[in-house]
Write a protein that holds these residues in place. Structure first.
Motif, PDB file in Angstrom:
ATOM      1  N   GLY A 222       0.572  -9.722  -0.840  1.00 37.86           N
ATOM      2  CA  GLY A 222       0.732  -9.112   0.542  1.00 37.86           C
ATOM      3  C   GLY A 222      -0.454  -9.870   1.266  1.00 37.86           C
ATOM      4  N   THR A 229      -1.240  -2.741   1.472  1.00 35.75           N
ATOM      5  CA  THR A 229      -1.515  -3.977   0.153  1.00 35.75           C
ATOM      6  C   THR A 229      -2.871  -3.735  -0.300  1.00 35.75           C
ATOM      7  OG1 THR A 229      -0.065  -5.236   1.491  1.00 35.75           O
ATOM      8  CG2 THR A 229      -1.137  -5.994  -0.599  1.00 35.75           C
ATOM      9  N   HIS A 244      -5.127  -9.712  -5.995  1.00 33.11           N
ATOM     10  CA  HIS A 244      -4.694  -9.748  -4.845  1.00 33.11           C
ATOM     11  C   HIS A 244      -4.181 -10.967  -4.156  1.00 33.11           C
ATOM     12  CE1 HIS A 244      -4.651  -7.991  -0.311  1.00 33.11           C
ATOM     13  NE2 HIS A 244      -3.482  -8.628  -0.554  1.00 33.11           N
ATOM     14  N   GLY A 267       2.918  -5.161  -0.925  1.00 29.01           N
ATOM     15  CA  GLY A 267       2.673  -4.118   0.226  1.00 29.01           C
ATOM     16  C   GLY A 267       4.150  -4.084   0.949  1.00 29.01           C
TER      17      GLY A 267
END
Length: 300
Positions: A222, A229, A244, A267
């Motif tokens: 995301g 997120t 991430h 997310g």
């Protein structure tokens, strides 16, 4: 010598677009299909790749609505300050389409009611959230000057105010942060709590945490500008190694060394097409490692 099993990839039960985001995207695309001049006030959602996809359909992202003389302006999922919303509605040459998430609207209406209710006129409204987040900026605008933003426990401990408190939340906050702040404030003030955290957010957080407990590695997908997120990444990192990322090109093969299982979550603003691209890329990397391992074993 025991051969490595094939890399297992599992997607969290709740991941990707929530109802509010899907609704906003549908409204945006339907409007673009009917009209020539379509704009969004700020990014309609916090996902740069999806925003670029919409731009290719002729949907322009605005910073300054004053530059628009006619056409349709779509208000983003996070909402906008109430005074700006009112000014846009007053312009008869512009068609305003409110794509704000229904849960965000609920939080806005809660704050507006608390700020005008005669029983709450002397109460400060505490908004638990990020000061610079667009949703929080919009929420505060509905509070008639009665709102104070508290981001974390430290700020709650430093808070000094008079009278009783009403407490609401940014819709994408974690229950842990929200409840810990409430606990601190309750020690010194009489409080009334309005839980405005979105259920879809909670579902994603719970599903991500559950999956993270059972895999060797978590990939959280995301926008880096997406609050919900970022919180998913924080939750997962407390349980296992976590990265991430926004796109498949961010994946590094070294992440998967000695890894047997990978969990994916995303997310609420992450479209399915990005999740699928990343899933396929991880499987490609996993298959390569698996074949290399077998080749090495065969040589021996």
């Amino acid at each position: 010598m025991e051969l490595k099993t094939k890399l297992r990839v599992k997607i969290a039960e709740n991941a990707g677009f929530c109802f509010g985001v899907r609704r906003a995207i549908d409204l945006t695309e339907k409007t673009a299909g009917k009209e020539r001049k379509v704009y969004t006030l700020g990014p309609v959602i916090h996902n740069p790749q999806e925003v670029k996809r919409l731009e290719k359909k002729g949907i322009k992202t605005l910073k300054d609505p004053k530059k628009v003389k006619s056409g349709s302006i779509i208000l983003r999922t996070h909402g906008i300050p109430c005074n700006l919303h009112k000014k846009l509605e007053e312009n008869k040459n512009i068609n305003v389409i409110d794509a704000a998430c229904p849960f965000v609207k609920r939080a806005q209406n809660t704050i507006k009611r608390l700020s005008t209710d005669i029983k709450s006129k002397d109460k400060t409204i505490i908004v638990v959230g990020e000061k610079i987040h667009p949703e929080v900026i919009a929420l505060v605008s509905y509070g008639s000057g009665k709102c104070i933003i508290v981001e974390n426990i430290k700020e709650a401990q430093k808070f000094r105010g008079r009278g009783d408190l009403n407490i609401v939340s940014q819709t994408t906050q974690t229950p842990e942060n929200f409840n810990s702040i409430i606990k601190v404030l309750k020690k010194r003030y009489k409080t009334k709590v309005y839980n405005t955290i979105c259920k879809a957010t909670l579902d994603r957080q719970k599903a991500a945490e559950k999956l993270a407990k059972n895999v060797d590695l978590m990939i959280v997908i995301g926008g880096k500008n997406s609050g919900n997120t970022t919180r998913l990444a924080q939750i997962c990192s407390e349980k296992t190694k976590t990265y991430h990322i926004e796109t498949a090109c961010s994946i590094k093969e070294k992440w998967f060394k000695n890894i047997n299982s990978v969990g994916l979550t995303a997310g609420a603003s992450t479209p399915d097409w990005i999740i699928k691209e990343i899933e396929m890329r991880i499987k490609e990397v996993g298959a390569k490692h698996y074949l290399e391992f077998i080749s090495a074993a065969d040589i021996k």
